[in-house]
Design a protein around this motif. Structure first.
Motif, PDB file in Angstrom:
ATOM      1  N   ALA A  62       0.833  -1.206   0.000  1.00 19.80           N
ATOM      2  CA  ALA A  62       0.000   0.000   0.000  1.00 19.80           C
ATOM      3  C   ALA A  62       0.865   1.253   0.000  1.00 19.80           C
ATOM      4  CB  ALA A  62      -0.923  -0.005   1.214  1.00 19.80           C
ATOM      5  N   GLU A  63       0.360   2.292  -0.648  1.00 25.46           N
ATOM      6  CA  GLU A  63       0.994   3.614  -0.687  1.00 25.46           C
ATOM      7  C   GLU A  63       2.475   3.536  -1.077  1.00 25.46           C
ATOM      8  OE1 GLU A  63       0.162   6.138   2.596  1.00 25.46           O
ATOM      9  OE2 GLU A  63      -1.991   5.730   2.582  1.00 25.46           O
ATOM     10  N   SER A  64       2.736   2.809  -2.155  1.00 29.46           N
ATOM     11  CA  SER A  64       4.118   2.636  -2.620  1.00 29.46           C
ATOM     12  C   SER A  64       4.374   3.272  -3.981  1.00 29.46           C
ATOM     13  CB  SER A  64       4.441   1.137  -2.706  1.00 29.46           C
ATOM     14  OG  SER A  64       3.542   0.469  -3.581  1.00 29.46           O
ATOM     15  N   VAL A  65       3.346   3.884  -4.575  1.00 29.57           N
ATOM     16  CA  VAL A  65       3.460   4.419  -5.936  1.00 29.57           C
ATOM     17  C   VAL A  65       3.055   5.892  -5.948  1.00 29.57           C
ATOM     18  CG1 VAL A  65       2.433   4.303  -8.238  1.00 29.57           C
ATOM     19  CG2 VAL A  65       3.100   2.197  -7.070  1.00 29.57           C
ATOM     20  N   ASP A  66       3.788   6.706  -6.721  1.00 28.89           N
ATOM     21  CA  ASP A  66       3.494   8.146  -6.802  1.00 28.89           C
ATOM     22  C   ASP A  66       2.297   8.445  -7.702  1.00 28.89           C
ATOM     23  OD1 ASP A  66       5.992   9.971  -5.642  1.00 28.89           O
ATOM     24  OD2 ASP A  66       6.516   7.905  -6.127  1.00 28.89           O
ATOM     25  N   CYS A  67       2.273   7.838  -8.879  1.00 29.59           N
ATOM     26  CA  CYS A  67       1.161   8.070  -9.787  1.00 29.59           C
ATOM     27  C   CYS A  67       0.981   6.881 -10.717  1.00 29.59           C
ATOM     28  CB  CYS A  67       1.326   9.369 -10.587  1.00 29.59           C
ATOM     29  SG  CYS A  67       2.500   9.275 -11.945  1.00 29.59           S
ATOM     30  N   CYS A  68      -0.206   6.789 -11.291  1.00 31.54           N
ATOM     31  CA  CYS A  68      -0.515   5.726 -12.245  1.00 31.54           C
ATOM     32  C   CYS A  68      -0.907   6.376 -13.561  1.00 31.54           C
ATOM     33  CB  CYS A  68      -1.665   4.857 -11.721  1.00 31.54           C
ATOM     34  SG  CYS A  68      -2.230   3.594 -12.892  1.00 31.54           S
ATOM     35  N   ILE A  69      -0.279   5.931 -14.636  1.00 30.55           N
ATOM     36  CA  ILE A  69      -0.575   6.437 -15.981  1.00 30.55           C
ATOM     37  C   ILE A  69      -0.832   5.230 -16.860  1.00 30.55           C
ATOM     38  CG2 ILE A  69       0.235   7.840 -17.910  1.00 30.55           C
ATOM     39  CD1 ILE A  69       2.341   8.994 -15.893  1.00 30.55           C
ATOM     40  N   THR A  70      -2.019   5.142 -17.436  1.00 28.07           N
ATOM     41  CA  THR A  70      -2.336   3.928 -18.177  1.00 28.07           C
ATOM     42  C   THR A  70      -3.396   4.160 -19.241  1.00 28.07           C
ATOM     43  OG1 THR A  70      -2.865   1.574 -17.875  1.00 28.07           O
ATOM     44  CG2 THR A  70      -4.204   3.166 -16.641  1.00 28.07           C
ATOM     45  N   SER A  71      -3.493   3.208 -20.143  1.00 30.40           N
ATOM     46  CA  SER A  71      -4.535   3.194 -21.162  1.00 30.40           C
ATOM     47  C   SER A  71      -5.098   1.773 -21.212  1.00 30.40           C
ATOM     48  CB  SER A  71      -3.967   3.590 -22.529  1.00 30.40           C
ATOM     49  OG  SER A  71      -4.984   3.614 -23.507  1.00 30.40           O
ATOM     50  N   PRO A  72      -6.225   1.532 -20.542  1.00 31.43           N
ATOM     51  CA  PRO A  72      -6.786   0.178 -20.515  1.00 31.43           C
ATOM     52  C   PRO A  72      -7.310  -0.225 -21.890  1.00 31.43           C
ATOM     53  CG  PRO A  72      -8.321   1.743 -19.540  1.00 31.43           C
ATOM     54  CD  PRO A  72      -7.043   2.495 -19.785  1.00 31.43           C
ATOM     55  N   PRO A  73      -7.443  -1.518 -22.150  1.00 33.13           N
ATOM     56  CA  PRO A  73      -8.021  -1.958 -23.428  1.00 33.13           C
ATOM     57  C   PRO A  73      -9.397  -1.314 -23.618  1.00 33.13           C
ATOM     58  CG  PRO A  73      -7.113  -3.816 -22.226  1.00 33.13           C
ATOM     59  CD  PRO A  73      -7.086  -2.652 -21.281  1.00 33.13           C
ATOM     60  N   TYR A  74      -9.624  -0.756 -24.795  1.00 33.01           N
ATOM     61  CA  TYR A  74     -10.904  -0.102 -25.050  1.00 33.01           C
ATOM     62  C   TYR A  74     -12.013  -1.136 -25.202  1.00 33.01           C
ATOM     63  CZ  TYR A  74      -8.146   4.114 -25.982  1.00 33.01           C
ATOM     64  OH  TYR A  74      -7.293   5.186 -25.881  1.00 33.01           O
ATOM     65  N   TYR A  75     -13.219  -0.733 -24.885  1.00 27.75           N
ATOM     66  CA  TYR A  75     -14.340  -1.671 -24.912  1.00 27.75           C
ATOM     67  C   TYR A  75     -14.717  -2.072 -26.339  1.00 27.75           C
ATOM     68  CZ  TYR A  75     -18.945  -3.699 -24.302  1.00 27.75           C
ATOM     69  OH  TYR A  75     -20.013  -4.546 -24.337  1.00 27.75           O
ATOM     70  N   GLY A  76     -14.803  -3.376 -26.568  1.00 30.74           N
ATOM     71  CA  GLY A  76     -15.300  -3.896 -27.834  1.00 30.74           C
ATOM     72  C   GLY A  76     -14.466  -3.512 -29.033  1.00 30.74           C
ATOM     73  N   LEU A  77     -13.171  -3.277 -28.844  1.00 25.05           N
ATOM     74  CA  LEU A  77     -12.360  -2.849 -29.979  1.00 25.05           C
ATOM     75  C   LEU A  77     -11.567  -3.985 -30.594  1.00 25.05           C
ATOM     76  CD1 LEU A  77     -11.115  -0.776 -31.844  1.00 25.05           C
ATOM     77  CD2 LEU A  77      -9.503  -0.181 -30.038  1.00 25.05           C
ATOM     78  N   ARG A  78     -10.906  -4.800 -29.754  1.00 27.11           N
ATOM     79  CA  ARG A  78     -10.005  -5.780 -30.331  1.00 27.11           C
ATOM     80  C   ARG A  78      -9.821  -6.982 -29.404  1.00 27.11           C
ATOM     81  NH1 ARG A  78      -6.261  -5.461 -34.555  1.00 27.11           N
ATOM     82  NH2 ARG A  78      -7.027  -3.360 -34.907  1.00 27.11           N
ATOM     83  N   ASP A  79      -9.743  -8.148 -30.035  1.00 25.89           N
ATOM     84  CA  ASP A  79      -9.480  -9.395 -29.323  1.00 25.89           C
ATOM     85  C   ASP A  79      -7.986  -9.706 -29.434  1.00 25.89           C
ATOM     86  OD1 ASP A  79      -9.284 -11.892 -28.269  1.00 25.89           O
ATOM     87  OD2 ASP A  79     -10.759 -12.835 -29.591  1.00 25.89           O
ATOM     88  N   TYR A  80      -7.267  -9.664 -28.288  1.00 25.89           N
ATOM     89  CA  TYR A  80      -5.837  -9.916 -28.293  1.00 25.89           C
ATOM     90  C   TYR A  80      -5.490 -11.401 -28.119  1.00 25.89           C
ATOM     91  CZ  TYR A  80      -5.145  -4.883 -27.892  1.00 25.89           C
ATOM     92  OH  TYR A  80      -5.143  -3.535 -28.119  1.00 25.89           O
ATOM     93  N   GLY A  81      -6.507 -12.214 -27.936  1.00 24.61           N
ATOM     94  CA  GLY A  81      -6.260 -13.645 -27.806  1.00 24.61           C
ATOM     95  C   GLY A  81      -5.652 -14.045 -26.485  1.00 24.61           C
ATOM     96  N   CYS A  82      -5.837 -13.242 -25.425  1.00 24.37           N
ATOM     97  CA  CYS A  82      -5.298 -13.550 -24.105  1.00 24.37           C
ATOM     98  C   CYS A  82      -6.421 -13.938 -23.156  1.00 24.37           C
ATOM     99  CB  CYS A  82      -4.555 -12.345 -23.527  1.00 24.37           C
ATOM    100  SG  CYS A  82      -3.049 -11.901 -24.388  1.00 24.37           S
ATOM    101  N   VAL A  83      -6.258 -15.050 -22.475  1.00 27.98           N
ATOM    102  CA  VAL A  83      -7.238 -15.460 -21.479  1.00 27.98           C
ATOM    103  C   VAL A  83      -7.250 -14.451 -20.341  1.00 27.98           C
ATOM    104  CG1 VAL A  83      -7.876 -17.259 -19.836  1.00 27.98           C
ATOM    105  CG2 VAL A  83      -6.912 -17.888 -22.057  1.00 27.98           C
ATOM    106  N   GLY A  84      -8.437 -13.976 -19.975  1.00 32.19           N
ATOM    107  CA  GLY A  84      -8.564 -13.010 -18.896  1.00 32.19           C
ATOM    108  C   GLY A  84      -8.464 -11.563 -19.327  1.00 32.19           C
ATOM    109  N   GLN A  85      -8.386 -11.311 -20.620  1.00 32.70           N
ATOM    110  CA  GLN A  85      -8.259  -9.933 -21.100  1.00 32.70           C
ATOM    111  C   GLN A  85      -9.528  -9.125 -20.824  1.00 32.70           C
ATOM    112  OE1 GLN A  85      -8.327  -9.516 -25.493  1.00 32.70           O
ATOM    113  NE2 GLN A  85      -8.940 -11.662 -25.558  1.00 32.70           N
ATOM    114  N   ILE A  86      -9.339  -7.837 -20.628  1.00 26.56           N
ATOM    115  CA  ILE A  86     -10.446  -6.904 -20.438  1.00 26.56           C
ATOM    116  C   ILE A  86     -10.757  -6.249 -21.776  1.00 26.56           C
ATOM    117  CG2 ILE A  86     -11.085  -4.699 -19.363  1.00 26.56           C
ATOM    118  CD1 ILE A  86      -9.560  -5.527 -16.898  1.00 26.56           C
ATOM    119  N   GLY A  87     -12.060  -6.006 -22.038  1.00 22.98           N
ATOM    120  CA  GLY A  87     -12.464  -5.317 -23.262  1.00 22.98           C
ATOM    121  C   GLY A  87     -13.470  -6.075 -24.096  1.00 22.98           C
TER     122      GLY A  87
END
Length: 331
Positions: free
Chosen positions: A16-41
């Motif tokens: 807990a409380e070990s990171v200064d900031c988070c910068i990310t771009s999550p997989p967009y909804y319904g855009l692409r299938d990356y073929g990974c089990v457990g992928q979001i989107g």
């Protein structure tokens, strides 16, 4: 640190409380299938997609320091289609056995969104749904920054304008948080300290004319009742605020004009380093730690390292995790 695994599972292992900031771009909804089990989107409903992201960012909030921030790059999409040339809802799902030339990707087939309670061609409102959910989960929703893409992907639709922007949403863990605004100041276009007017040029008293309660000065910009000066970036002004500007800099605006970057030969959805740099500089102290739970090809880590920050990258795909290693080892 580069971690290959599921974002939610791996985040729970971080202190807990070990990171200064988070910068990310999550997989967009319904855009692409990356073929990974457990992928979001690829969730069957938009509610399920938002719920999964909320769970991930709930853990991000736990590992952030009390004054930490979260920056989320995300775009919207239309119901009944993917993005890009499918965004008008008129085309069938594209084949997954061929490279998609409009995205420049060799992996990940474009998929077609379908939400039963939203009409075909309706804009879904994904960024806003996510922002509302995160706000309800305790985040402070601080700002919507617009990523203006001057070299956006062309679209063939004729019943609306071509989409040329995405969003960089800013959230904070607490009401007071670290934000180094000086580190991301931008240039005032047209600033020339050596000119006769320079940064402290004088207004000509007789050069203006009244328009109601507004007085406009030729060459000096416009102000209302002397309270605010014109901050236009298109011309040289006597001031870029309520006092003379000696440095030719101004506080960064909420519209960021950044050209898209060429994607990695395997990962197509890379965001440009220039988009991430302001987030790193404003959101973390030198020698701080920057987190990206959806690391992709590792751009966040690359920018963080270039600016003397440590990083933690989490990536589900083993192939992409290797790309992250290659991208950050070169620095």
């Amino acid at each position: 640190m580069i971690i290959q695994g599921d974002a939610l599972i791996e985040l729970k292992k971080l202190p807990a409380e070990s990171v200064d900031c988070c910068i990310t771009s999550p997989p967009y909804y319904g855009l692409r299938d990356y073929g990974c089990v457990g992928q979001i989107g690829l969730e069957s409903t938009i509610d399920e997609y938002i719920a999964k992201l909320t769970d991930v960012f709930h853990e991000v909030k736990r590992v952030l320091k009390a004054d930490g921030t979260l920056w989320v790059n995300i775009a919207d999409s239309y119901n009944g289609s993917g993005k890009g040339r499918n965004a008008d809802g008129s085309m069938a799902m594209l084949r997954s056995d061929k490279q998609q030339s409009n995205r420049g990707s060799t992996v990940g087939s474009i998929v077609k969104t379908s939400i039963h309670n939203i009409k075909p061609k309706d804009l879904i409102g994904v960024p806003w749904l996510l922002a509302f959910a995160l706000r309800a989960d305790g985040w402070y929703w601080r700002q919507v920054n617009v990523w203006d893409k001057p070299n956006c992907m062309p679209e063939s639709v004729k019943d609306r304008c071509t989409t040329s922007h995405e969003y960089m949403l800013l959230f904070s863990k607490s009401t007071r948080y670290y934000f180094d605004w000086k580190a991301i100041q931008e240039s005032c276009v047209g600033f020339d300290k050596s000119s006769p007017r320079g940064s402290k040029g004088t207004l000509t008293p007789n050069a203006g004319r009244r328009k109601g309660n507004r007085k406009t000065f030729r060459g000096g910009g416009a102000y209302t009742s002397g309270a605010s000066f014109d901050n236009s970036t298109e011309k040289q002004n006597d001031s870029h605020g309520n006092s003379p500007n000696d440095k030719g800099l101004r506080r960064k605006r909420s519209v960021w004009r950044v050209s898209t970057a060429a994607g990695h030969s395997i990962h197509f959805a890379t965001f440009p380093p220039k988009l991430i740099e302001p987030c790193v500089l404003a959101g973390s102290r030198p020698d701080g730690v920057v987190l990206d739970p959806f690391a992709g090809s590792g751009t966040t880590g690359k920018v963080a390292k270039a600016n003397k920050r440590d990083f933690i990258l989490i990536e589900l795909s083993e192939e992409y995790a290797q790309i992250c290693r290659e991208q950050t080892e070169d620095l």
